[in-house]
Design a protein around this motif. Structure first.
Motif, PDB file in Angstrom:
ATOM      1  N   GLN A  57      -8.253   9.139  -0.838  1.00 19.97           N
ATOM      2  CA  GLN A  57      -6.971   9.776  -1.156  1.00 19.97           C
ATOM      3  C   GLN A  57      -6.195  10.107   0.113  1.00 19.97           C
ATOM      4  OE1 GLN A  57      -8.284  13.066  -3.552  1.00 19.97           O
ATOM      5  NE2 GLN A  57      -8.213  11.898  -5.472  1.00 19.97           N
ATOM      6  N   ARG A 116     -18.159   1.980  -7.160  1.00 19.16           N
ATOM      7  CA  ARG A 116     -17.667   3.322  -7.466  1.00 19.16           C
ATOM      8  C   ARG A 116     -17.582   3.548  -8.970  1.00 19.16           C
ATOM      9  NH1 ARG A 116     -19.568   5.656  -3.728  1.00 19.16           N
ATOM     10  NH2 ARG A 116     -18.479   7.528  -4.393  1.00 19.16           N
ATOM     11  N   ARG A 121     -19.619   6.422 -10.906  1.00 25.80           N
ATOM     12  CA  ARG A 121     -18.960   7.382 -11.795  1.00 25.80           C
ATOM     13  C   ARG A 121     -19.665   7.422 -13.153  1.00 25.80           C
ATOM     14  NH1 ARG A 121     -16.250  11.749 -11.308  1.00 25.80           N
ATOM     15  NH2 ARG A 121     -18.210  12.282 -12.327  1.00 25.80           N
ATOM     16  N   GLN A 176     -14.118   9.856  -2.435  1.00 19.57           N
ATOM     17  CA  GLN A 176     -12.848   9.865  -3.150  1.00 19.57           C
ATOM     18  C   GLN A 176     -11.782  10.613  -2.350  1.00 19.57           C
ATOM     19  OE1 GLN A 176     -12.655  12.050  -6.944  1.00 19.57           O
ATOM     20  NE2 GLN A 176     -11.714  10.220  -7.828  1.00 19.57           N
ATOM     21  N   SER A 177     -12.150  11.747  -1.770  1.00 22.85           N
ATOM     22  CA  SER A 177     -11.213  12.517  -0.959  1.00 22.85           C
ATOM     23  C   SER A 177     -10.760  11.726   0.265  1.00 22.85           C
ATOM     24  CB  SER A 177     -11.874  13.829  -0.512  1.00 22.85           C
ATOM     25  OG  SER A 177     -11.023  14.557   0.335  1.00 22.85           O
ATOM     26  N   LYS A 183     -23.024  13.508  -6.490  1.00 19.98           N
ATOM     27  CA  LYS A 183     -21.721  14.099  -6.826  1.00 19.98           C
ATOM     28  C   LYS A 183     -20.945  14.469  -5.568  1.00 19.98           C
ATOM     29  CE  LYS A 183     -23.000  16.061 -11.343  1.00 19.98           C
ATOM     30  NZ  LYS A 183     -23.236  17.326 -12.094  1.00 19.98           N
ATOM     31  N   LEU A 184     -21.633  15.083  -4.617  1.00 21.15           N
ATOM     32  CA  LEU A 184     -20.981  15.460  -3.367  1.00 21.15           C
ATOM     33  C   LEU A 184     -20.483  14.231  -2.619  1.00 21.15           C
ATOM     34  CD1 LEU A 184     -23.455  18.232  -2.132  1.00 21.15           C
ATOM     35  CD2 LEU A 184     -21.123  18.578  -2.965  1.00 21.15           C
ATOM     36  N   ASP A 185     -21.318  13.195  -2.594  1.00 18.10           N
ATOM     37  CA  ASP A 185     -20.944  11.969  -1.898  1.00 18.10           C
ATOM     38  C   ASP A 185     -19.751  11.295  -2.573  1.00 18.10           C
ATOM     39  OD1 ASP A 185     -21.919   9.791   0.149  1.00 18.10           O
ATOM     40  OD2 ASP A 185     -21.547   8.703  -1.719  1.00 18.10           O
ATOM     41  N   PHE A 186     -19.761  11.254  -3.902  1.00 19.79           N
ATOM     42  CA  PHE A 186     -18.655  10.633  -4.647  1.00 19.79           C
ATOM     43  C   PHE A 186     -17.348  11.369  -4.362  1.00 19.79           C
ATOM     44  CE2 PHE A 186     -15.874   9.940  -8.225  1.00 19.79           C
ATOM     45  CZ  PHE A 186     -16.051   8.595  -8.526  1.00 19.79           C
ATOM     46  N   ASN A 187     -17.390  12.688  -4.419  1.00 18.23           N
ATOM     47  CA  ASN A 187     -16.180  13.479  -4.179  1.00 18.23           C
ATOM     48  C   ASN A 187     -15.688  13.330  -2.741  1.00 18.23           C
ATOM     49  OD1 ASN A 187     -16.128  14.454  -6.806  1.00 18.23           O
ATOM     50  ND2 ASN A 187     -17.387  16.243  -6.307  1.00 18.23           N
ATOM     51  N   MET A 188     -16.637  13.237  -1.800  1.00 20.17           N
ATOM     52  CA  MET A 188     -16.262  13.083  -0.401  1.00 20.17           C
ATOM     53  C   MET A 188     -15.577  11.730  -0.167  1.00 20.17           C
ATOM     54  SD  MET A 188     -18.685  13.251   2.996  1.00 20.17           S
ATOM     55  CE  MET A 188     -19.527  11.717   2.537  1.00 20.17           C
TER      56      MET A 188
END
Length: 212
Positions: free
Chosen positions: A204, A167, A171, A200-201, A193-198
């Motif tokens: 969380q 990760r 980043r 990460q979400s 970017k979409l995959d990273f944010n998904m």
């Protein structure tokens, strides 16, 4: 998306493009979506033999290509010999002078040498040479390079790609995407970017559930 089928008649430039795309996909943290395609592509490249890039001792991009091929195959646990890197030396045992001016090749070589097994002296020597040469880049005596490429060098000297947490590497790669500006690469970057944010979400959400 990752690769088209590798064919026995494919030239060095075509194979190099496939290797570079696999490298980008893995660096951007989306390689797990294409594990089967990556495995099959690298297996076919491995089956083409060690002499795929026969001109590694010539000036140009051959060092980058061969070092990338070596690293990706070893990362995938294909048996790969480092003996081709001996072509980087002169008869007196020193590394050839032109290598210190091939910045992209040096960086690829540096990352490849971290895949060395015990007793592979040529890779140990190449690691020392590549690290010293990369650290000298940016000095007044060296040609200028772009700020983004300098960031790649600095990052690799701190932590080579294959040793870096996925990760963290993703980043960094998303923030410093280095391939040429093309439609495919822009789609790949957007997907990463979409995959990273998904992801990460998702993590969380897991933390919130655990804390509750």
């Amino acid at each position: 998306m990752v690769t088209n089928e590798v064919k026995s008649g494919d030239g060095e430039a075509v194979i190099a493009d496939k290797l570079r795309l696999i490298d980008a996909v893995q660096r951007l943290g989306v390689g797990y979506h294409f594990e089967i395609e990556i495995e099959e592509t690298l297996e076919k490249i491995h089956d083409m033999g060690e002499g795929l890039f026969a001109n590694i001792d010539n000036k140009g991009t051959d060092l980058y290509r061969e070092a990338l091929r070596f690293r990706l195959l070893r990362q995938q646990r294909f048996p790969t010999s480092p003996e081709g890197f001996r072509k980087l030396k002169n008869g007196d045992g020193r590394f050839k002078e032109w290598l210190s001016r091939d910045v992209q090749g040096l960086l690829s070589l540096y990352e490849a040498t971290h895949m060395a097994f015990n007793g592979e002296d040529i890779l140990d020597e190449a690691l020392s040479f590549a690290a010293k040469s990369l650290k000298s880049i940016g000095l007044p005596t060296h040609e200028k390079i772009s700020p983004s490429f300098q960031k790649q060098i600095d990052f690799a000297l701190r932590l080579p790609a294959w040793k870096c947490p996925p990760r963290s590497l993703a980043r960094h790669s998303i923030d410093n995407f280095y391939l040429e500006d093309s439609t495919l690469n822009q789609y790949l970057l957007t997907f990463a970017k979409l995959d990273f944010n998904m992801v990460q979400s998702f993590h969380q959400q897991e933390l919130r559930e655990l804390s509750e």
